[in-house]
Design a protein around this motif. Structure first.
Motif, mmCIF file in Angstrom:
data_model
loop_
_atom_site.group_PDB
_atom_site.id
_atom_site.type_symbol
_atom_site.label_atom_id
_atom_site.label_comp_id
_atom_site.label_asym_id
_atom_site.label_seq_id
_atom_site.Cartn_x
_atom_site.Cartn_y
_atom_site.Cartn_z
ATOM 1 N N GLY A 1 0.834 -1.210 0.000
ATOM 2 C CA GLY A 1 0.000 0.000 0.000
ATOM 3 C C GLY A 1 0.863 1.252 0.000
ATOM 4 O O GLY A 1 2.025 1.229 -0.428
ATOM 5 N N ALA A 2 0.278 2.342 0.540
ATOM 6 C CA ALA A 2 0.976 3.632 0.523
ATOM 7 C C ALA A 2 2.352 3.514 1.177
ATOM 8 O O ALA A 2 3.360 3.971 0.621
ATOM 9 N N MET A 3 2.424 2.901 2.351
ATOM 10 C CA MET A 3 3.698 2.837 3.076
ATOM 11 C C MET A 3 4.612 1.731 2.556
ATOM 12 O O MET A 3 5.798 1.962 2.329
ATOM 13 N N GLY A 4 4.048 0.519 2.395
ATOM 14 C CA GLY A 4 4.884 -0.619 1.992
ATOM 15 C C GLY A 4 5.626 -0.338 0.689
ATOM 16 O O GLY A 4 6.840 -0.575 0.583
ATOM 17 N N LYS A 8 5.403 -7.945 -1.229
ATOM 18 C CA LYS A 8 4.285 -8.901 -1.284
ATOM 19 C C LYS A 8 2.956 -8.265 -0.881
ATOM 20 O O LYS A 8 2.912 -7.483 0.062
ATOM 21 N N ASP A 9 1.901 -8.610 -1.619
ATOM 22 C CA ASP A 9 0.548 -8.227 -1.184
ATOM 23 C C ASP A 9 -0.345 -9.462 -1.310
ATOM 24 O O ASP A 9 0.131 -10.550 -1.664
ATOM 25 N N VAL A 10 -1.629 -9.313 -0.989
ATOM 26 C CA VAL A 10 -2.514 -10.487 -0.983
ATOM 27 C C VAL A 10 -2.782 -11.035 -2.382
ATOM 28 O O VAL A 10 -3.076 -12.212 -2.548
ATOM 29 N N ALA A 60 3.822 -4.167 6.511
ATOM 30 C CA ALA A 60 3.137 -2.862 6.398
ATOM 31 C C ALA A 60 1.725 -3.086 5.862
ATOM 32 O O ALA A 60 1.303 -2.453 4.888
ATOM 33 N N ALA A 61 1.013 -4.042 6.485
ATOM 34 C CA ALA A 61 -0.379 -4.326 6.073
ATOM 35 C C ALA A 61 -1.326 -3.427 6.885
ATOM 36 O O ALA A 61 -0.885 -2.495 7.546
ATOM 37 N N PHE A 62 -2.625 -3.729 6.819
ATOM 38 C CA PHE A 62 -3.610 -2.874 7.495
ATOM 39 C C PHE A 62 -3.319 -2.762 8.997
ATOM 40 O O PHE A 62 -2.774 -3.687 9.598
ATOM 41 N N GLU A 63 -3.752 -1.634 9.568
ATOM 42 C CA GLU A 63 -3.500 -1.378 10.996
ATOM 43 C C GLU A 63 -4.531 -2.125 11.861
ATOM 44 O O GLU A 63 -5.365 -1.521 12.537
ATOM 45 N N LYS A 64 -4.493 -3.454 11.794
ATOM 46 C CA LYS A 64 -5.404 -4.291 12.598
ATOM 47 C C LYS A 64 -4.539 -5.362 13.259
ATOM 48 O O LYS A 64 -3.811 -6.087 12.558
ATOM 49 N N ILE A 108 -4.861 -8.982 11.890
ATOM 50 C CA ILE A 108 -4.238 -9.186 10.567
ATOM 51 C C ILE A 108 -2.722 -9.308 10.728
ATOM 52 O O ILE A 108 -2.082 -10.209 10.185
ATOM 53 N N LYS A 109 -2.156 -8.440 11.528
ATOM 54 C CA LYS A 109 -0.700 -8.457 11.708
ATOM 55 C C LYS A 109 -0.281 -9.743 12.434
ATOM 56 O O LYS A 109 0.697 -10.391 12.039
ATOM 57 N N ASN A 110 -1.021 -10.122 13.486
ATOM 58 C CA ASN A 110 -0.689 -11.369 14.199
ATOM 59 C C ASN A 110 -0.698 -12.541 13.206
ATOM 60 O O ASN A 110 0.185 -13.408 13.226
ATOM 61 N N THR A 146 7.740 -4.767 12.153
ATOM 62 C CA THR A 146 6.426 -4.233 11.796
ATOM 63 C C THR A 146 6.514 -2.720 11.683
ATOM 64 O O THR A 146 7.245 -2.076 12.440
ATOM 65 N N ASN A 147 5.729 -2.178 10.758
ATOM 66 C CA ASN A 147 5.663 -0.723 10.566
ATOM 67 C C ASN A 147 4.418 -0.157 11.272
ATOM 68 O O ASN A 147 3.947 0.926 10.940
ATOM 69 N N THR A 148 3.887 -0.904 12.253
ATOM 70 C CA THR A 148 2.656 -0.453 12.899
ATOM 71 C C THR A 148 2.783 0.955 13.477
ATOM 72 O O THR A 148 3.851 1.340 13.960
ATOM 73 N N SER A 149 1.659 1.695 13.445
ATOM 74 C CA SER A 149 1.654 3.046 14.009
ATOM 75 C C SER A 149 1.289 3.029 15.480
ATOM 76 O O SER A 149 1.564 3.988 16.198
ATOM 77 N N SER A 150 0.613 1.952 15.929
ATOM 78 C CA SER A 150 0.062 2.024 17.289
ATOM 79 C C SER A 150 -0.133 0.672 17.961
ATOM 80 O O SER A 150 -0.467 0.626 19.140
ATOM 81 N N HIS A 180 9.288 1.737 12.514
ATOM 82 C CA HIS A 180 8.159 2.600 12.143
ATOM 83 C C HIS A 180 8.646 3.780 11.302
ATOM 84 O O HIS A 180 9.247 4.731 11.810
ATOM 85 N N PHE A 181 8.371 3.673 10.000
ATOM 86 C CA PHE A 181 8.743 4.727 9.046
ATOM 87 C C PHE A 181 7.652 5.798 9.045
ATOM 88 O O PHE A 181 6.511 5.551 9.432
ATOM 89 N N PHE A 182 7.995 6.978 8.520
ATOM 90 C CA PHE A 182 7.025 8.067 8.448
ATOM 91 C C PHE A 182 6.672 8.366 6.997
ATOM 92 O O PHE A 182 7.426 8.055 6.086
ATOM 93 N N ASN A 183 5.525 8.954 6.814
ATOM 94 C CA ASN A 183 4.923 9.114 5.495
ATOM 95 C C ASN A 183 5.197 10.500 4.913
ATOM 96 O O ASN A 183 4.776 11.490 5.527
ATOM 97 N N PRO A 184 5.872 10.613 3.788
ATOM 98 C CA PRO A 184 6.428 9.555 2.949
ATOM 99 C C PRO A 184 7.907 9.290 3.312
ATOM 100 O O PRO A 184 8.672 10.244 3.498
ATOM 101 N N TYR A 227 -3.750 13.407 4.590
ATOM 102 C CA TYR A 227 -2.574 12.839 3.925
ATOM 103 C C TYR A 227 -2.271 11.436 4.470
ATOM 104 O O TYR A 227 -2.004 10.496 3.717
ATOM 105 N N VAL A 228 -2.355 11.293 5.785
ATOM 106 C CA VAL A 228 -2.080 9.985 6.424
ATOM 107 C C VAL A 228 -3.159 8.970 6.018
ATOM 108 O O VAL A 228 -2.880 7.793 5.805
ATOM 109 N N GLY A 229 -4.393 9.424 5.897
ATOM 110 C CA GLY A 229 -5.534 8.524 5.636
ATOM 111 C C GLY A 229 -6.412 8.515 6.886
ATOM 112 O O GLY A 229 -5.932 8.170 7.976
#
Ligand code: NAD
Length: 316
Positions: free
Chosen positions: A11-14, A31-33, A117-121, A124-126, A144-148, A168-172, A267-269
């Motif tokens: 996605g945007a970050m990956g 890789k994506d789904v 860097a998948a969805f912030e859930k 899903i990450k587990n 993981t690039n998780t935000s939270s 944890h990278f920052f956008n962009p 911008y972040v979404g």
């Protein structure tokens, strides 16, 4: 020691993180789904490179007119020197040759470092950490690039939790150099230090990358502070104290923010902002109360710039 880097989620970050590693001459597997999403990620990388190249194509001319506006007349030789000085270009073919897109975990098996860097859930990450366990070598670092979300919980699903860290990278990431790094609770400081040293030797389009060490505590450093600002800006707007445009102007011209809080949220979404705020509310309580204004934008499908509409309308 790092040669092959895997990224999960194009996605945007990956995809932008993949570009940064390829820019630094690493081999990257993205890789994506499915292949459609992975291809979309590659298209995003192409756009990042095209924008970079067209910026640098126009830069010498802009620099010459900036100098001449000050009343100085440049000779042809001086103009040539300026041209050469700013002649940065990314060879798109060369960069793309280093990136392989895929929808299969097995293609990540030779990676020394994989960044999710998948969805912030959390579920899903587990799930990703569990599934990838069967494919990576014991020495590979899994980040993981998780935000939270909890890095420690993700580590508990991975075969070798010692090797799990936050990156944890920052956008962009091709212009913002910061990367927050933290070991999981079960993790070793050694894995975090390796990632730190790796980033210290890398650059993005503007700067050397800048890692900082933190701990696996919800929101880490920047988002814990920044999301409070965005959330408070929404409350100021809800209380009719000012328009969102004036709040953005006030924070840019009064507090030195490069973007106003509403511009930044778009911008972040807004889906990311919403998910992160929900996590913060669970952990830190009422000081992260969600405004119904934000919830309604999510219900309407207004996710910010990426969907064409958020706090602002980008379709016009
Ligand atoms: N957007 C930001 O500003 C920002 C900044 C820093 C960190 N992050 C974090 O980065 C992560 C990704 O955010 P984003 O903005 O790129 O999201 P996004 O929605 O743009 O991209 C997520 C991608 O992950 C893919 N995906 C979902 N499940 C997957 C799976 N099981 N395997 C492989 N791919 C899968 C999706 O198909 C999608 O392409 C999130 O954890 C987010 O919190 C986002």
């Amino acid at each position: 020691m790092f040669k092959n880097i895997g990224i999960i989620g194009a996605g945007a970050m990956g995809s932008a993180i993949a570009e940064v590693f390829a820019y630094n001459e690493f081999n990257v597997v993205l890789k994506d789904v499915n292949m459609d999403f992975a291809t979309r990620g590659l298209k995003h990388i192409e756009k990042i490179v095209d924008d970079y190249n067209s910026y640098y194509e126009r830069l010498p001319e802009r620099e010459v007119s900036r100098i001449e506006r000050m009343g100085l007349k440049l000779s042809l030789e001086q103009k040539e020197k300026i041209n050469n000085y700013f002649s940065h270009k990314i060879d798109k073919n060369d960069l793309e040759k280093r990136i392989k897109i895929t929808d299969k975990y097995e293609d990540l098996s030779k990676c020394d470092l994989v960044i999710e860097a998948a969805f912030e859930k959390q579920e899903i990450k587990n799930g990703i950490f569990k599934e990838i366990s069967g494919y990576l070598s014991d020495d590979a670092i899994m980040a993981t690039n998780t935000s939270s979300l909890s890095v420690t919980e993700m580590a508990s699903y991975y075969k070798n939790p010692k090797k799990v860290i936050l990156m944890h990278f920052f956008n962009p990431p091709y212009t913002l150099p910061l990367v927050e790094i933290a070991p999981s609770t079960q993790g070793s400081d050694d894995a975090a230090k390796q990632a730190y040293d790796l980033l210290k030797g890398m650059k993005n389009h503007r700067n050397n990358m800048q890692p900082v060490m933190t701990r696996d505590k919800t929101g880490f450093i920047v988002n814990r502070i920044l999301l409070q600002v965005i959330n408070e800006a929404i409350k100021v707007y809800d209380e009719n104290i000012a328009t969102k445009e004036d709040i953005d102007t006030a924070m840019k011209y009064g507090a030195g923010f490069p973007m106003g809080p509403f511009e930044l949220a778009d911008y972040v979404g807004l889906d990311i902002v919403y998910d992160v705020l929900k996590t913060f509310k669970d952990v830190y309580g009422d000081r992260f109360n969600l405004s119904e204004t934000l919830t309604n934008l999510i219900r309407a499908g207004y996710m910010g710039r990426k969907s064409g509409r958020g706090f602002y309308d980008y379709t016009k």
